[in-house]
Design a protein around this motif. Structure first.
Motif, PDB file in Angstrom:
ATOM      1  N   ARG A 181     -10.508  16.663 -29.895  1.00  0.00           N
ATOM      2  CA  ARG A 181     -11.504  16.143 -30.834  1.00  0.00           C
ATOM      3  C   ARG A 181     -12.667  17.118 -30.983  1.00  0.00           C
ATOM      4  N   LYS A 182     -13.093  17.708 -29.866  1.00  0.00           N
ATOM      5  CA  LYS A 182     -14.192  18.670 -29.918  1.00  0.00           C
ATOM      6  C   LYS A 182     -13.795  19.894 -30.751  1.00  0.00           C
ATOM      7  N   LYS A 183     -12.584  20.362 -30.567  1.00  0.00           N
ATOM      8  CA  LYS A 183     -12.107  21.508 -31.328  1.00  0.00           C
ATOM      9  C   LYS A 183     -12.044  21.195 -32.824  1.00  0.00           C
ATOM     10  N   GLN A 184     -11.602  19.986 -33.157  1.00  0.00           N
ATOM     11  CA  GLN A 184     -11.519  19.591 -34.568  1.00  0.00           C
ATOM     12  C   GLN A 184     -12.901  19.499 -35.187  1.00  0.00           C
ATOM     13  N   THR A 185     -13.861  18.938 -34.470  1.00  0.00           N
ATOM     14  CA  THR A 185     -15.219  18.839 -35.029  1.00  0.00           C
ATOM     15  C   THR A 185     -15.854  20.218 -35.145  1.00  0.00           C
TER      16      THR A 185
END
Length: 62
Positions: free
Chosen positions: A54-58
């Motif tokens: 999720r952090k990578k996507q954001t």
């Protein structure tokens, strides 16, 4: 999986009670089980991986 292990241990105990040599063998192998490390729970690793994803996507969206 756990019922299979329990069944195997029950069979080993019955076998060990029937033969003196089997009892010594059974007692000799029981401490070896404690030598194997207990792996960390997979669920914690999966949750951690989801958070990182999720952090990578954001980060990539910005």
């Amino acid at each position: 999986m756990i019922p299979l292990i329990i069944y195997i241990f029950i069979r080993l105990v019955k076998w060990a009670k029937g033969m003196p040599k089997g009892a010594y063998l059974f007692i000799a192998f029981m401490p070896l089980i404690s030598l194997f490390p207990i792996p960390p729970t997979v669920f914690k690793n999966v949750a951690k991986a989801k958070q990182e994803q999720r952090k990578k996507q954001t980060d990539s969206d910005q």
